[in-house]
Write an enzyme that holds these catalytic residues in place. Structure first.
Site, PDB file in Angstrom:
ATOM      1  N   CYS A 157       0.961  -1.151  -0.095  1.00 31.50           N
ATOM      2  CA  CYS A 157      -0.109  -0.072  -0.017  1.00 31.50           C
ATOM      3  C   CYS A 157       0.989   1.180   0.118  1.00 31.50           C
ATOM      4  CB  CYS A 157      -1.025  -0.016   1.328  1.00 31.50           C
ATOM      5  SG  CYS A 157      -0.192   0.301   2.743  1.00 31.50           S
ATOM      6  N   CYS A 165      14.082  -9.480  -2.125  1.00 23.88           N
ATOM      7  CA  CYS A 165      14.015  -8.770  -3.325  1.00 23.88           C
ATOM      8  C   CYS A 165      14.783  -7.544  -3.527  1.00 23.88           C
ATOM      9  CB  CYS A 165      12.555  -8.062  -3.564  1.00 23.88           C
ATOM     10  SG  CYS A 165      12.350  -7.615  -5.137  1.00 23.88           S
ATOM     11  N   CYS A 200      31.504  21.159  -5.216  1.00 18.85           N
ATOM     12  CA  CYS A 200      32.818  22.105  -4.695  1.00 18.85           C
ATOM     13  C   CYS A 200      32.695  21.700  -3.181  1.00 18.85           C
ATOM     14  CB  CYS A 200      32.176  23.427  -4.946  1.00 18.85           C
ATOM     15  SG  CYS A 200      33.263  24.586  -3.994  1.00 18.85           S
ATOM     16  N   CYS A 206      28.676  25.648  -0.610  1.00 17.47           N
ATOM     17  CA  CYS A 206      28.755  26.048  -1.799  1.00 17.47           C
ATOM     18  C   CYS A 206      27.827  25.170  -2.854  1.00 17.47           C
ATOM     19  CB  CYS A 206      30.171  26.224  -2.520  1.00 17.47           C
ATOM     20  SG  CYS A 206      30.238  26.691  -3.872  1.00 17.47           S
ATOM     21  N   CYS A 255      32.838  30.280  -4.551  1.00 15.15           N
ATOM     22  CA  CYS A 255      33.482  30.954  -3.330  1.00 15.15           C
ATOM     23  C   CYS A 255      35.043  30.483  -3.356  1.00 15.15           C
ATOM     24  CB  CYS A 255      32.888  29.619  -2.544  1.00 15.15           C
ATOM     25  SG  CYS A 255      33.838  28.020  -2.793  1.00 15.15           S
ATOM     26  N   CYS A 279      41.509  19.215  -5.211  1.00 18.86           N
ATOM     27  CA  CYS A 279      41.721  18.140  -6.248  1.00 18.86           C
ATOM     28  C   CYS A 279      40.570  17.434  -6.519  1.00 18.86           C
ATOM     29  CB  CYS A 279      42.345  16.913  -5.730  1.00 18.86           C
ATOM     30  SG  CYS A 279      42.553  15.423  -6.648  1.00 18.86           S
ATOM     31  N   CYS A 331      46.107  10.667  -4.665  1.00 19.87           N
ATOM     32  CA  CYS A 331      44.742  10.605  -3.770  1.00 19.87           C
ATOM     33  C   CYS A 331      44.707   9.629  -2.712  1.00 19.87           C
ATOM     34  CB  CYS A 331      43.641  10.537  -4.840  1.00 19.87           C
ATOM     35  SG  CYS A 331      43.341  11.950  -5.903  1.00 19.87           S
ATOM     36  N   CYS A 364      63.669  16.354  37.281  1.00 20.34           N
ATOM     37  CA  CYS A 364      65.372  15.818  37.355  1.00 20.34           C
ATOM     38  C   CYS A 364      65.833  15.055  36.177  1.00 20.34           C
ATOM     39  CB  CYS A 364      65.410  14.849  38.765  1.00 20.34           C
ATOM     40  SG  CYS A 364      67.039  14.267  38.924  1.00 20.34           S
ATOM     41  N   CYS A 408      64.953  -2.434  34.502  1.00 20.56           N
ATOM     42  CA  CYS A 408      66.467  -2.867  34.476  1.00 20.56           C
ATOM     43  C   CYS A 408      67.394  -2.227  35.481  1.00 20.56           C
ATOM     44  CB  CYS A 408      67.124  -3.014  33.147  1.00 20.56           C
ATOM     45  SG  CYS A 408      67.631  -1.214  32.629  1.00 20.56           S
TER      46      CYS A 408
END
Length: 482
Positions: A150, A177, A218, A223, A242, A247, A260, A300, A308
């Site tokens: 429905c 499904c 961007c 932006c 802006c 990259c 990348c 100190c 040890c």
């Protein structure tokens, strides 16, 4: 800004937009006459688009696919998104095995064994929603799989998936499904819910853009611009609205010569390790005898290892008994002796030292870039003062502005050589890279010295520094990035 006026290309003039961008290539384009002409462009061929313009890109892609294969437009979008908008690839796979391909792309359902229903079940099935267990519906919405539910349950399902961040992969509610709901179907379900509709359209746009290899949002704060590039390479783009640079392949800050994948590893490592590494580096050292990690609790310098019981000087690691009289003002430095078989914690310390070596230099150049922004402002003011005093024109003093812009460009590249070197295997190639890195660092610091003392540096000498620095930068990028 009107959507129709937002489009721009990488050939547009961005001069003066890069005040907050440490790597604004447009600022140094005019300096190419004193630098080395690059054989490869670091700037991508791109344009800035609005949401409406990007929707037209999607429509063109759908039309192109529909003209190649016989398929409904609403399913064409699902195919394109699942295959990164590669029309040729889709056409080839459809020719090979259309039915199997449509099932793999979640358009057609997998074949189900037919079940024989009783007469009562057949009547109920026509108007029965198996989710809410209500019957009597005259019409139930369904996908290509034929599973009917429905409208109220469909709407609840859409809202639930949207709350999980899913928009383009809203699947059928039937167990196991995997058929996806086309956007037209979803919009028909939520047509009377404007808030949900707006959220769905926003998420759908996100999914469509992210699936397209030549589109990238961007990364500037809030932006709306979407960048379309002609090639999928780690090149630099600058948003015309802006003015953020990044990259175009991964969306991170421009990072040449680092790839990348490597810069992602580096930033993750920095986020995970930096605070811990800084604390360990500042507060702990290894015992020179058993190599246990020791944290200094007081002021100190006389340290006794709890493991040890060895007594040594915190500053120079020398044996305390033979240390001499100036116990508390030791200025000697002695590296840890090498050991044949290092324990795990010693190896960890070595790894930490390696990381800190590269991280500290990466951060140092980042700080230098910020300080050189102040130098840029001082030089601009100096040029304005000279022009106002009628001591030459802006063109006469432009070389000073070019020098600090080129310094910024070279230092930015130098900063990103350190993540590259950190992950580089110890091979002859790494030796060559570190040699070129050292050469670039030398020229950058000499250029910085000359720029900071521009009044006492002749124009010819300053431009010679610029030429050498850019030559070293281009050589490194040519050998290890392009």
């Amino acid at each position: 800004m009107d959507d129709e006026d937002m489009s721009c290309t990488s050939g547009d003039d961005y001069a003066g937009y890069g005040d907050e961008d440490y790597y604004n290539e447009a600022d140094v384009d005019a300096a190419d006459d004193v630098a080395v002409t690059p054989t490869h462009s670091e700037e991508a061929d791109y344009e800035c688009l609005s949401v409406n313009q990007v929707e037209r890109v999607f429509i063109d892609g759908v039309n192109s696919l529909v003209s190649r294969i016989s398929i409904n437009e609403k399913f064409a979008r699902i195919l394109l998104q699942a295959n990164h908008w590669d029309v040729d690839k889709i056409a080839r796979l459809v020719r090979n095995d259309r039915n199997d391909f449509l099932r793999k792309c979640h358009i057609d359902a997998k074949p189900e064994p037919k079940r024989k229903l009783s007469s009562t079940q057949s009547v109920l099935a026509k108007g029965y929603c198996s989710v809410c267990a209500m019957d009597g519906y005259t019409e139930l919405p369904h996908l290509t799989c034929g599973h009917c539910f429905c409208e109220h349950c469909w709407k609840s399902h859409v809202e639930s998936r949207l709350s999980e961040g899913v928009a383009s992969r809203i699947e059928c509610m039937e167990s196991e499904c995997e058929v996806y709901a086309p956007s037209e179907f979803v919009l028909s379900i939520i047509k009377n819910s404007p808030v949900i509709k707006l959220k769905y359209e926003r998420f759908l746009l996100r999914d469509m853009v992210n699936s397209h290899p030549h589109l990238k949002f961007c990364v500037g704060n809030e932006c709306p611009v979407i960048i379309r590039s002609t090639e999928v390479k780690p090149k630099r783009v600058t948003c015309m609205q802006c003015h953020t640079s990044f990259c175009v392949k991964c969306g991170a800050d421009y990072h040449a010569p680092t790839s990348c994948e490597t810069i992602k590893q580096w930033m993750t490592k920095c986020a995970d390790d930096s605070e811990t590494a800084n604390y360990i580096s500042a507060h702990t050292k290894d015992c020179p005898q058993c190599h246990s990690c020791i944290e200094k609790a007081g002021g100190c310098n006389h340290i006794q290892c709890t493991r040890c019981r060895h007594h040594f000087c915190w500053m120079c690691f020398g044996d305390w008994k033979s240390h001499g009289s100036e116990y508390y003002e030791c200025s000697r430095y002695k590296e840890n002796p090498s050991v044949a078989a290092e324990a795990n914690h010693v190896k960890a310390r070595r790894a930490l030292e390696k990381y800190l070596h590269y991280f500290e230099r990466f951060e140092n150049h980042s700080k230098s870039l910020k300080m050189e922004e102040e130098l840029r402002d001082k030089i601009r003011k100096k040029i304005d003062d000279k022009v106002n005093e009628h001591n030459g024109t802006w063109i006469d003093w432009q070389y000073l502005h070019k020098s600090v812009s080129l310094l910024t460009k070279c230092r930015y590249t130098l900063q990103y050589t350190y993540p590259f070197a950190y992950f580089l295997s110890a091979t002859p190639r790494k030796n060559l890279f570190e040699y070129q890195q050292a050469q670039l660092e030398k020229e950058v610091e000499e250029l910085a010295w000359a720029v900071e003392r521009a009044d006492g540096t002749a124009r010819g000498a300053l431009e010679a520094h610029m030429h050498r620095a850019e030559h070293k930068r281009q050589t490194l990028l040519h050998d290890f990035f392009f």
